[in-house]
Design a protein around this motif. Structure first.
Motif, mmCIF file in Angstrom:
data_model
loop_
_atom_site.group_PDB
_atom_site.id
_atom_site.type_symbol
_atom_site.label_atom_id
_atom_site.label_comp_id
_atom_site.label_asym_id
_atom_site.label_seq_id
_atom_site.Cartn_x
_atom_site.Cartn_y
_atom_site.Cartn_z
ATOM 1 N N MET A 299 -3.936 11.688 -3.236
ATOM 2 C CA MET A 299 -3.380 10.450 -2.703
ATOM 3 C C MET A 299 -3.267 9.503 -3.896
ATOM 4 S SD MET A 299 -5.707 9.913 0.630
ATOM 5 C CE MET A 299 -7.136 9.896 -0.402
ATOM 6 N N PHE A 300 -2.265 8.674 -3.845
ATOM 7 C CA PHE A 300 -2.044 7.784 -4.985
ATOM 8 C C PHE A 300 -2.182 6.322 -4.562
ATOM 9 C CE2 PHE A 300 0.133 11.709 -5.942
ATOM 10 C CZ PHE A 300 -0.413 12.002 -7.177
ATOM 11 N N TYR A 301 -2.955 5.620 -5.328
ATOM 12 C CA TYR A 301 -3.111 4.179 -5.144
ATOM 13 C C TYR A 301 -2.294 3.517 -6.242
ATOM 14 C CZ TYR A 301 -7.290 5.245 -2.353
ATOM 15 O OH TYR A 301 -8.155 5.717 -1.420
ATOM 16 N N VAL A 302 -1.371 2.688 -5.837
ATOM 17 C CA VAL A 302 -0.513 2.029 -6.830
ATOM 18 C C VAL A 302 -0.588 0.522 -6.639
ATOM 19 C CG1 VAL A 302 1.880 1.674 -7.534
ATOM 20 C CG2 VAL A 302 1.058 3.984 -7.052
ATOM 21 N N ASP A 303 -0.817 -0.192 -7.708
ATOM 22 C CA ASP A 303 -0.727 -1.660 -7.693
ATOM 23 C C ASP A 303 0.576 -2.032 -8.372
ATOM 24 O OD1 ASP A 303 -3.283 -1.583 -6.719
ATOM 25 O OD2 ASP A 303 -4.234 -2.434 -8.505
ATOM 26 N N PHE A 304 1.341 -2.914 -7.771
ATOM 27 C CA PHE A 304 2.573 -3.350 -8.424
ATOM 28 C C PHE A 304 2.756 -4.861 -8.299
ATOM 29 C CE2 PHE A 304 3.853 -1.815 -4.195
ATOM 30 C CZ PHE A 304 4.608 -2.863 -3.700
ATOM 31 N N GLU A 305 3.515 -5.381 -9.245
ATOM 32 C CA GLU A 305 3.669 -6.838 -9.314
ATOM 33 C C GLU A 305 4.906 -7.271 -8.550
ATOM 34 O OE1 GLU A 305 1.517 -8.093 -13.465
ATOM 35 O OE2 GLU A 305 3.609 -7.456 -13.557
ATOM 36 N N ALA A 306 4.757 -7.397 -7.267
ATOM 37 C CA ALA A 306 5.836 -7.916 -6.428
ATOM 38 C C ALA A 306 5.248 -8.208 -5.063
ATOM 39 C CB ALA A 306 6.966 -6.901 -6.305
ATOM 40 N N SER A 307 5.880 -9.121 -4.376
ATOM 41 C CA SER A 307 5.489 -9.406 -3.004
ATOM 42 C C SER A 307 6.342 -8.544 -2.094
ATOM 43 C CB SER A 307 5.740 -10.876 -2.691
ATOM 44 O OG SER A 307 5.745 -11.064 -1.289
ATOM 45 N N LEU A 308 5.776 -8.123 -1.012
ATOM 46 C CA LEU A 308 6.577 -7.335 -0.062
ATOM 47 C C LEU A 308 7.676 -8.170 0.560
ATOM 48 C CD1 LEU A 308 4.278 -4.972 1.919
ATOM 49 C CD2 LEU A 308 5.882 -4.504 0.096
ATOM 50 N N ALA A 309 7.557 -9.472 0.429
ATOM 51 C CA ALA A 309 8.601 -10.320 0.969
ATOM 52 C C ALA A 309 9.821 -10.346 0.048
ATOM 53 C CB ALA A 309 8.071 -11.733 1.167
ATOM 54 N N GLU A 310 9.660 -9.846 -1.163
ATOM 55 C CA GLU A 310 10.803 -9.799 -2.079
ATOM 56 C C GLU A 310 11.685 -8.618 -1.712
ATOM 57 O OE1 GLU A 310 9.375 -9.764 -6.176
ATOM 58 O OE2 GLU A 310 7.773 -11.090 -5.525
ATOM 59 N N ALA A 311 12.978 -8.859 -1.788
ATOM 60 C CA ALA A 311 13.921 -7.816 -1.363
ATOM 61 C C ALA A 311 13.697 -6.527 -2.138
ATOM 62 C CB ALA A 311 15.339 -8.312 -1.557
ATOM 63 N N SER A 312 13.433 -6.659 -3.412
ATOM 64 C CA SER A 312 13.296 -5.451 -4.226
ATOM 65 C C SER A 312 12.159 -4.572 -3.721
ATOM 66 C CB SER A 312 13.037 -5.819 -5.681
ATOM 67 O OG SER A 312 11.881 -6.610 -5.769
ATOM 68 N N ALA A 313 11.081 -5.211 -3.320
ATOM 69 C CA ALA A 313 9.936 -4.420 -2.853
ATOM 70 C C ALA A 313 10.135 -3.957 -1.428
ATOM 71 C CB ALA A 313 8.668 -5.251 -2.963
ATOM 72 N N GLU A 314 10.816 -4.799 -0.636
ATOM 73 C CA GLU A 314 10.968 -4.464 0.771
ATOM 74 C C GLU A 314 11.794 -3.193 0.952
ATOM 75 O OE1 GLU A 314 11.550 -6.902 4.889
ATOM 76 O OE2 GLU A 314 12.577 -7.569 3.095
ATOM 77 N N CYS A 315 12.800 -3.052 0.107
ATOM 78 C CA CYS A 315 13.664 -1.890 0.283
ATOM 79 C C CYS A 315 13.212 -0.719 -0.571
ATOM 80 C CB CYS A 315 15.112 -2.239 -0.044
ATOM 81 S SG CYS A 315 15.342 -2.665 -1.768
ATOM 82 N N LEU A 316 12.026 -0.874 -1.110
ATOM 83 C CA LEU A 316 11.511 0.144 -2.014
ATOM 84 C C LEU A 316 11.573 1.542 -1.427
ATOM 85 C CD1 LEU A 316 10.132 0.060 -4.769
ATOM 86 C CD2 LEU A 316 7.972 -0.155 -3.589
ATOM 87 N N GLY A 317 10.990 1.670 -0.260
ATOM 88 C CA GLY A 317 10.931 2.999 0.333
ATOM 89 C C GLY A 317 12.304 3.503 0.708
ATOM 90 N N GLY A 318 13.106 2.609 1.271
ATOM 91 C CA GLY A 318 14.423 3.003 1.740
ATOM 92 C C GLY A 318 15.248 3.654 0.659
ATOM 93 N N ALA A 319 15.074 3.188 -0.527
ATOM 94 C CA ALA A 319 15.914 3.697 -1.602
ATOM 95 C C ALA A 319 15.370 4.972 -2.240
ATOM 96 C CB ALA A 319 16.072 2.635 -2.672
#
Ligand code: PRE
Length: 466
Positions: A390-410
């Motif tokens: 299992m992978f734990y990832v920390d990233f610098e973005a808010s889920l409210a940001e479009a880039s992060a929100e569509c992360l999975g979709g893309a």
């Protein structure tokens, strides 16, 4: 090392009050020696037994970052009813009151009078709106659980994360998680990694088992001292004891000091100092903080013995409720995922972050508990080819940001959780999507939200440096 395994569920059993260890000679009176001990039953969930396993002590000494002990007593109002009902259960089942009224030789703290068996059982105190708010339930202080005893670095981290909080010591990491889940504490502050020792895997694993959310983090410079009883010289020492992380953070310095003596791991740094003081051990030194020296009447034999002067431990702040992702300030987000195609597609998953210019600040892998090994010959049986993670990832973005929100979709990749361990303690994969859950798409066709509700996401509060 004292630890709980395999992953017991802990039920509150009793609350008792103890006094400080009789052998302990304190040279000051800053810390009142009264300690409340919540005794828990560890329920080991095996296939053929749900019997109560050995009891686990849940130490709660109140308020060393601030706060009085009597406040703790009132803070237990809701728990008290549970204690009593469990006591009565025990009595009914023929267990008698002995185990509860005299735990480890300590008298019971009678929070609620025990009634005659034919009288009415006290009804649980109903939750009020105040109980449901994220603000402290009782009194004005936020109660923050940490692992260790007063003087531990984790206590300092709790005070740094929540100034003026009432710090609540717990004897294990898991107990700190439980304390928040049971509303004994409002928050927990727990270490996840150290700049020298690396990740504290136990807490990564526990993050998956409990429904707590990361709501922030603090970094604490860790300045270790070598402590002994007053008058003891370095030459007398045959043993150095401490938390394993602390031992590893000082290994080279100890060797340079000529201290090629036995190293022994204990539950926490300050606990090591307390142990030496309690047992009057003149041949043993502890690695702990200067505050622990002060609290337990120890002398500082050597100061700043960490191998790197920039030794820093990162602690996460945990709460029952997630914070709502926003975009008005920098956010950091933490997710954990497994992939149905296995570890081999990790690069594809991570490339989704790169395409969106989202910086990753940490990646950690842990064994996949449900499927630790992938068998990859033609029939997907036979020889084990590789381990699964299992992978734990920390990233610098808010889920409210479009880039992060569509992360999975893309990604176009099916990323999901397969239920981890006991769902009752972990994340219920059938939960509806709530803010803070990762939205990952599944090959463009599936109902994204439903599948991705299986992903766990734990947003951080705005990250502020040490
Ligand atoms: O034993 C303590 O004092 C702790 O707070 C625990 C702990 C840890 O778990 O890493 C915290 C910070 C230090 O890095 C050493 C030990």
């Amino acid at each position: 090392m004292h630890s709980l395994s395999p992953s017991p569920a802990i039920d509150l059993k009793s609350i008792t009050r103890t006094t400080s260890s009789p052998g302990l000679k304190l040279t000051h009176h800053r810390v009142g020696p009264t300690r409340f001990v919540i005794q828990c039953v560890s329920r080991y969930e095996s296939a053929n037994s749900s019997a109560a396993a050995p009891t686990t002590r849940f130490n709660i000494a109140a308020g060393h970052v601030g706060g009085a002990r009597h406040e703790w007593q009132s803070a237990c109002a809701i728990l008290a009813s549970k204690v009593v009902s469990q006591q009565q259960d025990t009595e009914k089942s023929g267990g008698g009151a002995d185990g509860l009224s005299n735990v480890n030789g300590h008298p019971t703290l009678d929070l609620v009078p025990i009634k005659e068996s034919n009288s009415y059982a006290p009804l649980p105190k109903p939750l009020s709106i105040a109980d449901l708010s994220p603000a402290p339930m009782h009194g004005s202080k936020l109660r923050v659980a940490y692992q260790g005893v007063p003087g531990a670095y984790s206590e300092a981290a709790a005070g740094k994360a929540y100034p003026n909080c009432e710090a609540i010591p717990c004897d294990q990491f898991e107990v700190a998680f439980q304390a928040v889940e049971l509303w004994i504490a409002d928050r927990a502050v727990l270490p996840v990694e150290n700049s020298l020792g690396g990740s504290i895997h136990r807490n990564y694993d526990l993050l998956l088992r409990y429904r707590l959310h990361i709501v922030g983090e603090v970094q604490l410079p860790v300045h270790h001292c070598l402590l002994s009883l007053p008058g003891v010289r370095k030459e007398y020492l045959t043993r150095v004891i401490s938390h394993p992380q602390a031992l590893s953070q000082c290994e080279h310095t100890l060797t340079k000091m000529g201290l090629n003596v036995a190293r022994e791991a204990v539950d926490d740094t300050a606990g090591a100092a307390e142990y030496i003081a309690t047992n009057n051990l003149r041949d043993t030194a502890a690695i702990a903080s200067a505050r622990a020296a002060e609290l337990y009447g120890m002398q500082i034999l050597a100061d700043g013995i960490q191998d790197d002067s920039g030794n820093v431990t990162r602690f996460v702040m945990l709460a029952r409720e997630p914070i709502i992702p926003r975009t008005d300030r920098p956010f950091k987000t933490s997710i954990v995922f497994a992939h149905d195609k296995g570890t081999s597609v990790l690069f594809k998953v991570l490339s989704a972050f790169a395409f969106r210019n989202i910086s990753l600040t940490k990646i950690e892998s842990r064994p996949h508990r449900n499927r630790p090994i992938r068998l990859v010959d033609d029939a997907n049986v036979g020889t084990a080819k590789h381990f699964e993670y299992m992978f734990y990832v920390d990233f610098e973005a808010s889920l409210a940001e479009a880039s992060a929100e569509c992360l999975g979709g893309a990604t176009g990749i099916h990323v999901f959780f397969e239920g981890f361990g006991e769902l009752s303690h972990g994340y219920d994969t059938m939960d509806p999507l709530i803010p803070g859950r990762l939205k990952l798409a599944v090959n463009g066709t599936d109902r994204v939200d439903q599948v991705l509700a299986k992903g766990k996401i734990v947003p951080y509060r705005n990250f502020v440096g040490p």
